[in-house]
Design a protein around this motif. Structure first.
Motif, PDB file in Angstrom:
ATOM      1  N   LEU A 171       0.819  -1.202   0.000  1.00  0.00           N
ATOM      2  CA  LEU A 171       0.000   0.000   0.000  1.00  0.00           C
ATOM      3  C   LEU A 171       0.856   1.257   0.000  1.00  0.00           C
ATOM      4  O   LEU A 171       2.000   1.253   0.460  1.00  0.00           O
ATOM      5  CB  LEU A 171      -0.950   0.006   1.206  1.00  0.00           C
ATOM      6  CG  LEU A 171      -0.345  -0.066   2.611  1.00  0.00           C
ATOM      7  CD1 LEU A 171      -0.048   1.330   3.147  1.00  0.00           C
ATOM      8  CD2 LEU A 171      -1.290  -0.797   3.550  1.00  0.00           C
ATOM      9  N   LEU A 172       0.281   2.324  -0.521  1.00  0.00           N
ATOM     10  CA  LEU A 172       0.887   3.647  -0.507  1.00  0.00           C
ATOM     11  C   LEU A 172      -0.208   4.681  -0.296  1.00  0.00           C
ATOM     12  O   LEU A 172      -1.357   4.452  -0.667  1.00  0.00           O
ATOM     13  CB  LEU A 172       1.617   3.946  -1.819  1.00  0.00           C
ATOM     14  CG  LEU A 172       2.910   3.193  -2.119  1.00  0.00           C
ATOM     15  CD1 LEU A 172       3.335   3.450  -3.555  1.00  0.00           C
ATOM     16  CD2 LEU A 172       4.016   3.610  -1.162  1.00  0.00           C
TER      17      LEU A 172
ATOM     18  N   ALA B 196      -9.675   0.982 -10.091  1.00  0.00           N
ATOM     19  CA  ALA B 196      -9.365   1.465  -8.748  1.00  0.00           C
ATOM     20  C   ALA B 196     -10.442   1.141  -7.724  1.00  0.00           C
ATOM     21  O   ALA B 196     -10.158   1.159  -6.513  1.00  0.00           O
ATOM     22  CB  ALA B 196      -9.146   2.976  -8.778  1.00  0.00           C
ATOM     23  N   LYS B 197     -11.636   0.847  -8.174  1.00  0.00           N
ATOM     24  CA  LYS B 197     -12.747   0.614  -7.261  1.00  0.00           C
ATOM     25  C   LYS B 197     -12.458  -0.551  -6.320  1.00  0.00           C
ATOM     26  O   LYS B 197     -11.991  -1.604  -6.732  1.00  0.00           O
ATOM     27  CB  LYS B 197     -14.031   0.335  -8.040  1.00  0.00           C
ATOM     28  CG  LYS B 197     -14.575   1.540  -8.781  1.00  0.00           C
ATOM     29  CD  LYS B 197     -15.836   1.192  -9.547  1.00  0.00           C
ATOM     30  CE  LYS B 197     -16.381   2.408 -10.281  1.00  0.00           C
ATOM     31  NZ  LYS B 197     -17.586   2.072 -11.079  1.00  0.00           N
ATOM     32  N   GLY B 198     -12.733  -0.337  -5.043  1.00  0.00           N
ATOM     33  CA  GLY B 198     -12.527  -1.364  -4.042  1.00  0.00           C
ATOM     34  C   GLY B 198     -11.130  -1.424  -3.483  1.00  0.00           C
ATOM     35  O   GLY B 198     -10.903  -2.097  -2.470  1.00  0.00           O
ATOM     36  N   ARG B 199     -10.178  -0.753  -4.110  1.00  0.00           N
ATOM     37  CA  ARG B 199      -8.787  -0.765  -3.657  1.00  0.00           C
ATOM     38  C   ARG B 199      -8.272   0.620  -3.276  1.00  0.00           C
ATOM     39  O   ARG B 199      -7.467   0.741  -2.355  1.00  0.00           O
ATOM     40  CB  ARG B 199      -7.872  -1.353  -4.725  1.00  0.00           C
ATOM     41  CG  ARG B 199      -8.198  -2.789  -5.109  1.00  0.00           C
ATOM     42  CD  ARG B 199      -7.138  -3.372  -6.039  1.00  0.00           C
ATOM     43  NE  ARG B 199      -7.040  -2.626  -7.289  1.00  0.00           N
ATOM     44  CZ  ARG B 199      -5.916  -2.063  -7.745  1.00  0.00           C
ATOM     45  NH1 ARG B 199      -4.792  -2.160  -7.051  1.00  0.00           N
ATOM     46  NH2 ARG B 199      -5.920  -1.417  -8.904  1.00  0.00           N
TER      47      ARG B 199
ATOM     48  N   ASN C 136      -4.477   0.603  -1.723  1.00  0.00           N
ATOM     49  CA  ASN C 136      -4.269  -0.696  -1.089  1.00  0.00           C
ATOM     50  C   ASN C 136      -4.240  -1.790  -2.143  1.00  0.00           C
ATOM     51  O   ASN C 136      -4.692  -1.608  -3.268  1.00  0.00           O
ATOM     52  CB  ASN C 136      -5.371  -0.975  -0.076  1.00  0.00           C
ATOM     53  CG  ASN C 136      -5.435   0.044   1.040  1.00  0.00           C
ATOM     54  OD1 ASN C 136      -4.428   0.631   1.430  1.00  0.00           O
ATOM     55  ND2 ASN C 136      -6.637   0.244   1.583  1.00  0.00           N
ATOM     56  N   SER C 137      -3.733  -2.952  -1.753  1.00  0.00           N
ATOM     57  CA  SER C 137      -3.694  -4.121  -2.637  1.00  0.00           C
ATOM     58  C   SER C 137      -3.114  -3.771  -4.003  1.00  0.00           C
ATOM     59  O   SER C 137      -3.673  -4.107  -5.050  1.00  0.00           O
ATOM     60  CB  SER C 137      -5.102  -4.716  -2.788  1.00  0.00           C
ATOM     61  OG  SER C 137      -5.631  -5.091  -1.530  1.00  0.00           O
ATOM     62  N   LEU C 138      -1.984  -3.109  -4.001  1.00  0.00           N
ATOM     63  CA  LEU C 138      -1.394  -2.622  -5.242  1.00  0.00           C
ATOM     64  C   LEU C 138      -0.960  -3.773  -6.146  1.00  0.00           C
ATOM     65  O   LEU C 138      -0.497  -4.817  -5.677  1.00  0.00           O
ATOM     66  CB  LEU C 138      -0.219  -1.710  -4.941  1.00  0.00           C
ATOM     67  CG  LEU C 138      -0.620  -0.295  -4.498  1.00  0.00           C
ATOM     68  CD1 LEU C 138       0.546   0.400  -3.801  1.00  0.00           C
ATOM     69  CD2 LEU C 138      -1.090   0.513  -5.700  1.00  0.00           C
TER      70      LEU C 138
ATOM     71  N   VAL D 262       5.054   5.742  -8.885  1.00  0.00           N
ATOM     72  CA  VAL D 262       4.617   4.572  -8.128  1.00  0.00           C
ATOM     73  C   VAL D 262       5.050   3.336  -8.898  1.00  0.00           C
ATOM     74  O   VAL D 262       4.674   3.167 -10.061  1.00  0.00           O
ATOM     75  CB  VAL D 262       3.093   4.558  -7.912  1.00  0.00           C
ATOM     76  CG1 VAL D 262       2.639   3.224  -7.313  1.00  0.00           C
ATOM     77  CG2 VAL D 262       2.676   5.714  -7.016  1.00  0.00           C
ATOM     78  N   THR D 263       5.852   2.493  -8.262  1.00  0.00           N
ATOM     79  CA  THR D 263       6.331   1.270  -8.893  1.00  0.00           C
ATOM     80  C   THR D 263       5.928   0.075  -8.049  1.00  0.00           C
ATOM     81  O   THR D 263       6.269   0.006  -6.866  1.00  0.00           O
ATOM     82  CB  THR D 263       7.856   1.291  -9.065  1.00  0.00           C
ATOM     83  OG1 THR D 263       8.239   2.423  -9.850  1.00  0.00           O
ATOM     84  CG2 THR D 263       8.331   0.025  -9.751  1.00  0.00           C
ATOM     85  N   VAL D 264       5.203  -0.861  -8.654  1.00  0.00           N
ATOM     86  CA  VAL D 264       4.752  -2.074  -7.983  1.00  0.00           C
ATOM     87  C   VAL D 264       5.394  -3.252  -8.697  1.00  0.00           C
ATOM     88  O   VAL D 264       5.086  -3.524  -9.854  1.00  0.00           O
ATOM     89  CB  VAL D 264       3.226  -2.210  -7.994  1.00  0.00           C
ATOM     90  CG1 VAL D 264       2.798  -3.423  -7.172  1.00  0.00           C
ATOM     91  CG2 VAL D 264       2.578  -0.939  -7.458  1.00  0.00           C
ATOM     92  N   SER D 265       6.279  -3.952  -8.008  1.00  0.00           N
ATOM     93  CA  SER D 265       7.033  -5.020  -8.644  1.00  0.00           C
ATOM     94  C   SER D 265       7.535  -6.006  -7.605  1.00  0.00           C
ATOM     95  O   SER D 265       7.771  -5.653  -6.451  1.00  0.00           O
ATOM     96  CB  SER D 265       8.219  -4.457  -9.426  1.00  0.00           C
ATOM     97  OG  SER D 265       9.008  -5.486  -9.992  1.00  0.00           O
TER      98      SER D 265
END
Length: 121
Positions: A17-18, A63-66, A83-85, A117-120
């Protein structure tokens, strides 16, 4: 002039999360809509979430729900809790605000500089 300053981006693993923040400052009368866009390499900039002056929110389907957008009008600040990225969320995120400036009847859009934003894994 109005300036939007963003913070909160960074690197996170999938499922993390961020929380992004964007504060507006300058000579303004009031702020109307605020929101967040994002742009990944090779893709068009897209709306992620927006919030009106009276708190009505709108989200992209992805994006909905997160994600949750909120604002603090006393501080001229908008937030995006993510959340939950997922890796698909990787992009530069840009804050925007619709602003009525001092001495003007027009409502003008302003953009932040962007935060990565980096998700990895």
């Amino acid at each position: 002039q109005v300036q939007l300053v963003e913070s909160g981006g960074g690197f996170v693993h999938p499922g993390g999360l961020l929380r992004l923040s964007c504060a507006a400052s300058g000579l303004l009368i009031r702020i109307y809509d605020m929101g967040w866009y994002r742009q990944a390499p090779g893709k068009q900039r897209e709306l992620v979430a927006s919030i009106t002056n009276d708190g009505k929110t709108n989200y992209a389907d992805s994006a909905k729900g997160r994600f949750t957008i909120s604002r603090d009008n006393a501080k001229n600040t908008v937030f995006l809790q993510m959340n939950s990225l997922k890796p698909e969320d990787t992009a530069v995120y840009y804050c925007y605000s619709e602003v009525r400036n001092v001495g003007s009847a027009e409502i003008n859009p302003y953009w932040g500089q962007g935060t990565q934003v980096t998700v990895s894994s």
